[in-house]
Scaffold this active site. Structure first.
Site, PDB file in Angstrom:
ATOM      1  N   CYS A  35       0.819  -1.223   0.000  1.00  0.00           N
ATOM      2  CA  CYS A  35       0.000   0.000   0.000  1.00  0.00           C
ATOM      3  C   CYS A  35       0.850   1.269   0.000  1.00  0.00           C
ATOM      4  CB  CYS A  35      -0.927   0.005   1.217  1.00  0.00           C
ATOM      5  SG  CYS A  35      -0.009   0.050   2.768  1.00  0.00           S
ATOM      6  N   ASP A  37       2.425   2.494   2.538  1.00  0.00           N
ATOM      7  CA  ASP A  37       2.468   3.130   3.858  1.00  0.00           C
ATOM      8  C   ASP A  37       3.790   2.831   4.554  1.00  0.00           C
ATOM      9  OD1 ASP A  37      -0.023   4.115   3.444  1.00  0.00           O
ATOM     10  OD2 ASP A  37      -1.065   2.566   4.558  1.00  0.00           O
ATOM     11  N   CYS A  64      -2.345   4.172   7.126  1.00  0.00           N
ATOM     12  CA  CYS A  64      -3.791   4.149   7.297  1.00  0.00           C
ATOM     13  C   CYS A  64      -4.176   4.217   8.773  1.00  0.00           C
ATOM     14  CB  CYS A  64      -4.350   2.884   6.663  1.00  0.00           C
ATOM     15  SG  CYS A  64      -3.999   1.427   7.643  1.00  0.00           S
ATOM     16  N   CYS A 108      -1.725  -4.207   7.779  1.00  0.00           N
ATOM     17  CA  CYS A 108      -1.572  -2.965   8.547  1.00  0.00           C
ATOM     18  C   CYS A 108      -0.926  -3.288   9.900  1.00  0.00           C
ATOM     19  CB  CYS A 108      -2.920  -2.291   8.766  1.00  0.00           C
ATOM     20  SG  CYS A 108      -3.934  -2.172   7.277  1.00  0.00           S
TER      21      CYS A 108
HETATM   22 FE1  FES Z   1      -1.397   0.376   4.343  1.00  0.00          FE
HETATM   23 FE2  FES Z   1      -3.099  -0.156   6.311  1.00  0.00          FE
HETATM   24  S1  FES Z   1      -3.557   0.181   4.212  1.00  0.00           S
HETATM   25  S2  FES Z   1      -0.931  -0.084   6.391  1.00  0.00           S
END
Ligand code: FES
Length: 156
Positions: A35, A37, A64, A108
Site C-alpha cells: 500500500c 504506507d 492508514c 496494517c
Molecule cells: Fe497500508 Fe493499512 S492500508 S498499512
C-alpha cells in the site's frame, strides 16, 4: 460498524505515544510494498529487576488509520516487555484490545510488527558493537529473511 472498526475509531480519537523519542536506544522503519504506507518505531530500554525491558515505545506513521490505531495500542503493550518477549509478539498480539485484525487489515498490523522487529534488530546491532561474540553480523542482519509482506526500507 464492526467492533474492530469502532475500536479503531476510538483509538484514533486519542492516539498514544506518537513522535520521536529523542534519546531512543533503537529505531526501526518499514514500508509496505502493498500500500506504500510507512511506519517508524522508537524504543527506549531500562533495567527492571535485573532485566532489560522496554521503558517507552513511540511511533510515527505515514499510513492508514488501522496502522495508527495498532501502533498506538502496541506502544502501550510493549512497556515492561523484554526484547525476547517483544520479538514474539505477532501483528494480532500487537492489536491488543482493538480485537482481531480483519483479513484485509492484517498487513496494517504487520507494518507495526515489522517496525518493531526492525527496531529490535537495530538494538541488537548496537549491542554487537559492544559484544561481537553474541550478535549477528551487519551483513547477516541485512540479508535475513523478512516475514510477511513487509519489506524493510531504510530511510537514512
Ligand atoms: Fe497500508 Fe493499512 S492500508 S498499512
Amino acid at each position: 460498524m464492526s467492533n474492530f472498526e469502532s475500536n479503531v475509531r476510538e483509538a484514533l480519537a486519542n492516539p498514544q505515544n506518537q513522535g520521536e523519542i529523542a534519546d531512543a536506544d533503537a529505531v526501526g522503519t518499514v514500508g509496505s510494498p502493498e500500500c506504500g504506507d510507512m511506519m517508524r518505531m522508537w524504543l527506549k530500554f531500562t533495567e527492571k529487576d535485573g532485566k532489560k525491558v522496554i521503558d517507552r515505545a513511540s511511533f510515527q506513521a505515514f499510513g492508514c488509520q488501522t496502522a495508527i490505531a495498532v501502533a498506538s495500542m502496541a506502544t502501550q503493550l510493549l512497556k515492561g516487555k523484554t526484547e525476547e518477549e517483544a520479538r514474539h509478539l505477532s501483528a494480532q498480539d500487537l492489536s491488543g484490545d482493538l480485537g482481531a485484525l480483519p483479513p484485509m487489515k492484517i498487513h496494517c498490523g504487520q507494518l507495526v510488527e515489522g517496525a518493531l522487529k526492525n527496531a529490535l534488530d537495530s538494538n541488537s546491532l548496537a549491542a554487537a558493537s559492544v559484544d561481537s561474540s553474541l550478535a549477528p553480523t551487519l551483513s547477516s542482519a541485512i540479508h535475513q529473511p523478512v516475514t510477511g509482506k513487509i519489506r524493510i526500507v531504510p530511510l537514512d
